[in-house]
Scaffold this motif. Structure first.
Motif, PDB file in Angstrom:
ATOM      1  N   ARG A 229       8.052   1.301  15.821  1.00 27.88           N
ATOM      2  CA  ARG A 229       6.622   1.030  15.910  1.00 27.88           C
ATOM      3  C   ARG A 229       5.856   1.566  14.708  1.00 27.88           C
ATOM      4  NH1 ARG A 229       5.418   4.311  19.525  1.00 27.88           N
ATOM      5  NH2 ARG A 229       4.170   5.696  18.229  1.00 27.88           N
ATOM      6  N   GLN A 230       6.345   2.696  14.171  1.00 32.80           N
ATOM      7  CA  GLN A 230       5.633   3.302  13.055  1.00 32.80           C
ATOM      8  C   GLN A 230       5.544   2.373  11.847  1.00 32.80           C
ATOM      9  OE1 GLN A 230       3.813   6.130  13.049  1.00 32.80           O
ATOM     10  NE2 GLN A 230       4.283   5.792  15.211  1.00 32.80           N
ATOM     11  N   ILE A 231       6.596   1.610  11.623  1.00 30.07           N
ATOM     12  CA  ILE A 231       6.605   0.735  10.456  1.00 30.07           C
ATOM     13  C   ILE A 231       5.544  -0.348  10.618  1.00 30.07           C
ATOM     14  CG2 ILE A 231       8.001  -0.893   9.124  1.00 30.07           C
ATOM     15  CD1 ILE A 231      10.413   0.867   9.758  1.00 30.07           C
ATOM     16  N   PHE A 232       5.392  -0.851  11.838  1.00 29.94           N
ATOM     17  CA  PHE A 232       4.352  -1.850  12.084  1.00 29.94           C
ATOM     18  C   PHE A 232       2.965  -1.217  11.969  1.00 29.94           C
ATOM     19  CE2 PHE A 232       1.521  -3.671  15.418  1.00 29.94           C
ATOM     20  CZ  PHE A 232       1.227  -4.847  14.765  1.00 29.94           C
ATOM     21  N   VAL A 233       2.746  -0.103  12.654  1.00 25.27           N
ATOM     22  CA  VAL A 233       1.426   0.512  12.711  1.00 25.27           C
ATOM     23  C   VAL A 233       0.974   0.981  11.333  1.00 25.27           C
ATOM     24  CG1 VAL A 233       0.134   2.492  13.604  1.00 25.27           C
ATOM     25  CG2 VAL A 233       1.616   1.189  15.126  1.00 25.27           C
ATOM     26  N   VAL A 234       1.896   1.612  10.601  1.00 23.50           N
ATOM     27  CA  VAL A 234       1.524   2.222   9.326  1.00 23.50           C
ATOM     28  C   VAL A 234       1.477   1.207   8.197  1.00 23.50           C
ATOM     29  CG1 VAL A 234       2.131   3.970   7.609  1.00 23.50           C
ATOM     30  CG2 VAL A 234       2.486   4.436  10.043  1.00 23.50           C
ATOM     31  N   PHE A 235       2.521   0.388   8.068  1.00 23.91           N
ATOM     32  CA  PHE A 235       2.688  -0.365   6.832  1.00 23.91           C
ATOM     33  C   PHE A 235       2.334  -1.847   6.906  1.00 23.91           C
ATOM     34  CE2 PHE A 235       5.572   3.295   6.440  1.00 23.91           C
ATOM     35  CZ  PHE A 235       5.036   3.851   5.282  1.00 23.91           C
ATOM     36  N   ALA A 236       2.353  -2.449   8.101  1.00 28.64           N
ATOM     37  CA  ALA A 236       2.052  -3.881   8.163  1.00 28.64           C
ATOM     38  C   ALA A 236       0.595  -4.152   7.797  1.00 28.64           C
ATOM     39  CB  ALA A 236       2.378  -4.430   9.556  1.00 28.64           C
ATOM     40  N   ALA A 237      -0.342  -3.426   8.423  1.00 27.23           N
ATOM     41  CA  ALA A 237      -1.757  -3.617   8.092  1.00 27.23           C
ATOM     42  C   ALA A 237      -2.062  -3.118   6.679  1.00 27.23           C
ATOM     43  CB  ALA A 237      -2.635  -2.900   9.115  1.00 27.23           C
ATOM     44  N   PHE A 238      -1.415  -2.010   6.280  1.00 25.86           N
ATOM     45  CA  PHE A 238      -1.625  -1.481   4.927  1.00 25.86           C
ATOM     46  C   PHE A 238      -1.227  -2.525   3.885  1.00 25.86           C
ATOM     47  CE2 PHE A 238      -0.533   1.227   1.237  1.00 25.86           C
ATOM     48  CZ  PHE A 238      -1.719   1.933   1.123  1.00 25.86           C
ATOM     49  N   MET A 239      -0.146  -3.273   4.169  1.00 24.74           N
ATOM     50  CA  MET A 239       0.295  -4.334   3.270  1.00 24.74           C
ATOM     51  C   MET A 239      -0.790  -5.394   3.107  1.00 24.74           C
ATOM     52  SD  MET A 239       3.292  -7.157   3.953  1.00 24.74           S
ATOM     53  CE  MET A 239       2.366  -7.771   5.373  1.00 24.74           C
ATOM     54  N   MET A 240      -1.453  -5.756   4.204  1.00 25.60           N
ATOM     55  CA  MET A 240      -2.463  -6.802   4.136  1.00 25.60           C
ATOM     56  C   MET A 240      -3.620  -6.404   3.223  1.00 25.60           C
ATOM     57  SD  MET A 240      -0.951  -8.960   6.059  1.00 25.60           S
ATOM     58  CE  MET A 240      -2.176 -10.256   6.114  1.00 25.60           C
ATOM     59  N   VAL A 241      -3.949  -5.115   3.190  1.00 26.57           N
ATOM     60  CA  VAL A 241      -5.039  -4.637   2.334  1.00 26.57           C
ATOM     61  C   VAL A 241      -4.547  -4.427   0.910  1.00 26.57           C
ATOM     62  CG1 VAL A 241      -6.710  -2.777   1.959  1.00 26.57           C
ATOM     63  CG2 VAL A 241      -6.209  -3.561   4.288  1.00 26.57           C
ATOM     64  N   GLU A 242      -3.396  -3.738   0.757  1.00 23.57           N
ATOM     65  CA  GLU A 242      -2.907  -3.380  -0.577  1.00 23.57           C
ATOM     66  C   GLU A 242      -2.427  -4.598  -1.366  1.00 23.57           C
ATOM     67  OE1 GLU A 242      -0.128   0.207  -2.059  1.00 23.57           O
ATOM     68  OE2 GLU A 242       0.986  -1.435  -1.118  1.00 23.57           O
ATOM     69  N   LYS A 243      -1.624  -5.460  -0.732  1.00 25.72           N
ATOM     70  CA  LYS A 243      -1.019  -6.586  -1.463  1.00 25.72           C
ATOM     71  C   LYS A 243      -1.941  -7.796  -1.555  1.00 25.72           C
ATOM     72  CE  LYS A 243       3.135  -9.471  -1.754  1.00 25.72           C
ATOM     73  NZ  LYS A 243       3.349  -9.156  -3.184  1.00 25.72           N
ATOM     74  N   PHE A 244      -2.672  -8.083  -0.462  1.00 22.61           N
ATOM     75  CA  PHE A 244      -3.470  -9.306  -0.423  1.00 22.61           C
ATOM     76  C   PHE A 244      -4.973  -9.059  -0.494  1.00 22.61           C
ATOM     77  CE2 PHE A 244       0.516 -10.400   1.840  1.00 22.61           C
ATOM     78  CZ  PHE A 244       0.971 -11.388   0.970  1.00 22.61           C
ATOM     79  N   GLY A 245      -5.378  -7.786  -0.583  1.00 21.74           N
ATOM     80  CA  GLY A 245      -6.791  -7.474  -0.793  1.00 21.74           C
ATOM     81  C   GLY A 245      -7.707  -7.824   0.364  1.00 21.74           C
ATOM     82  N   PHE A 246      -7.199  -7.753   1.602  1.00 21.87           N
ATOM     83  CA  PHE A 246      -8.043  -8.069   2.764  1.00 21.87           C
ATOM     84  C   PHE A 246      -9.214  -7.090   2.843  1.00 21.87           C
ATOM     85  CE2 PHE A 246      -5.275 -11.234   3.831  1.00 21.87           C
ATOM     86  CZ  PHE A 246      -5.312 -11.683   5.140  1.00 21.87           C
ATOM     87  N   GLU A 247     -10.412  -7.619   3.117  1.00 19.99           N
ATOM     88  CA  GLU A 247     -11.583  -6.788   3.356  1.00 19.99           C
ATOM     89  C   GLU A 247     -11.698  -6.501   4.853  1.00 19.99           C
ATOM     90  OE1 GLU A 247     -15.094  -8.358   1.567  1.00 19.99           O
ATOM     91  OE2 GLU A 247     -14.087  -8.830  -0.324  1.00 19.99           O
TER      92      GLU A 247
END
Length: 417
Positions: A229-247
């Motif tokens: 679960r940690q990988i989803f909670v920590v890094f999945a949303a972080f990826m959306m902001v860091e890689k794709f620049g989601f606001e």
């Protein structure tokens, strides 16, 4: 609040909203308003305000999971305070800590407030799970828990919907949103503390640490669930902001889709658990998660775009929602008096990996984000193997599929007298 606890068998005269299920639904609605809003704003807040990288976000989530690792402390607390009161007070702490988050925009401040809100969240979740399994019959539990998940999704839907519609339109600040969402949860907690009587479950709970060999499969699945679960909670949303620049409004819109889907799917999956059993639902979850995590890796290895990433995030979130089948599996195999202490032990086991994994994987993320998701796929496959051991009809004495064969073999191997 009434001084004399009311046995569950005597609550039928109460208005529907003041019965035990009414309180469970109220708490299920209140908690996500604070937690989901905090989660929706978190990545943008820490990147824009505090300049976090993958390393700092990893440490933040490690700090956030320490209270989960210490959830076993609930056993000590229920010696001096009723579970129902402890759960509501923990909900109040979550709301207050969320409300003040934006007023501490430094690394130290964010970590401190995160620790306080996490104590509230994890202790509330521990007690809430225990109360659900004590207050709901085994026959009704899968269906009602599915509806409780839908209620939580509805609360998140309202919070995210308001956020999407107002964030840019009214140029909202992080401070205002955190105060409103956290304050709402705190007010509901105070109402729950004063408006409801104390309910008495028929089986007094053991007030000591409970570790039983026959719960071993449940413990193992909790450990893998926490790590994965940690990988989803920590890094999945972080990826959306860091890689794709989601606001903020974009990542929140994604969460909005997640919760609409959960509102529809959770009650349906509760009925599926009731009809087809926990093994079927959990194996479905883990097969899906293995494929999703491998596809996440494809975003980095094969250069897949934002639409695929967003679709995977939604599917990922829906699959994680099926994990409530693990609760009902334990309810069916447990001794009634073990529910509260084992809920605390299970939360601690669930968070063993969660304490160190985010920080360690934060460093791996900097070197190879795809490697983080490949590791998660391996964890999902291990969970699939464990889920295959659950019997079609689990109960005390039939905790995992091959246990009767093992016991029979042990009997046959004993020397004749």
């Amino acid at each position: 609040m009434k001084n004399a606890p009311i046995p569950l068998s005597e609550t039928s005269h109460l208005p529907l909203w003041r019965r035990p299920e009414g309180l469970l639904f109220l708490m299920a609605f209140a908690m996500p308003v604070a937690f989901a809003t905090w989660n929706a704003l978190l990545n943008n807040f820490v990147i824009e305000v505090a300049g976090f990288t993958g390393v700092e976000i990893g440490w933040l989530h490690t700090i956030r999971e320490i209270p989960g690792f210490l959830a076993i402390g609930v056993i000590a607390l229920i010696m001096i305070i009723r579970e129902q009161v402890l759960g509501i007070v923990s909900l109040l702490l979550l709301g207050v800590a969320t409300a003040v988050t934006a007023y501490f925009p430094s690394l130290g401040g964010i970590l401190t407030v995160t620790m306080l809100s996490s104590i509230g969240f994890h202790y509330f979740e521990t007690v809430n799970q225990s109360l659900q399994l004590q207050w709901l019959s085994k026959d009704r539990a899968p269906i009602v828990i599915g509806r409780l998940m839908a209620a939580g999704s509805a609360a998140s839907l309202v919070a995210y919907g308001v956020l999407v519609l107002t964030w840019k339109t009214f140029d909202l600040s992080y401070a205002l949103v955190y105060v409103v969402s956290g304050g709402f949860t705190a007010v509901i907690a105070i109402f729950a503390l004063t408006a409801y009587p104390q309910f008495e479950a028929p089986n007094p709970q053991a007030k000591k640490i409970v570790l039983k060999r026959r719960y071993a499969l449940y413990y193992a699945m909790q450990f893998m669930s926490g790590a994965r679960r940690q990988i989803f909670v920590v890094f999945a949303a972080f990826m959306m902001v860091e890689k794709f620049g989601f606001e903020v409004h974009e990542i929140t819109a994604l969460f909005l889709i997640n919760y609409v889907a959960n509102m529809v799917i959770a009650p349906f999956m509760g009925k599926v658990v009731h009809r087809k059993g926990e093994r079927f639902v959990l194996m479905l979850e883990y097969i899906g998660l293995t494929l999703v995590f491998l596809a996440y890796g494809g975003i980095y290895w094969l250069g897949w775009g934002v639409l695929i990433a967003a679709a995977l995030y939604v599917i990922d979130h829906m699959l994680f929602g099926l994990a409530f089948a693990l609760k009902t599996y334990f309810q069916k195999i447990s001794d009634p008096e073990d529910i509260a202490p084992t809920a605390a032990v299970a939360f601690t086991i669930n968070h063993i990996a969660a304490v160190f994994l985010p920080a360690v994987l934060g460093y791996l993320w900097v070197a190879s984000p795809g490697g983080v998701f490949a590791l998660a796929a391996g964890m999902a496959m291990a969970s699939l193997g464990l889920a295959a051991l659950i019997p079609r009809h689990p109960e005390k004495g039939n905790e995992w599929r091959f246990l009767p064969l093992v016991r029979e073999s042990a009997v046959l191997s004993e020397p004749a007298e």
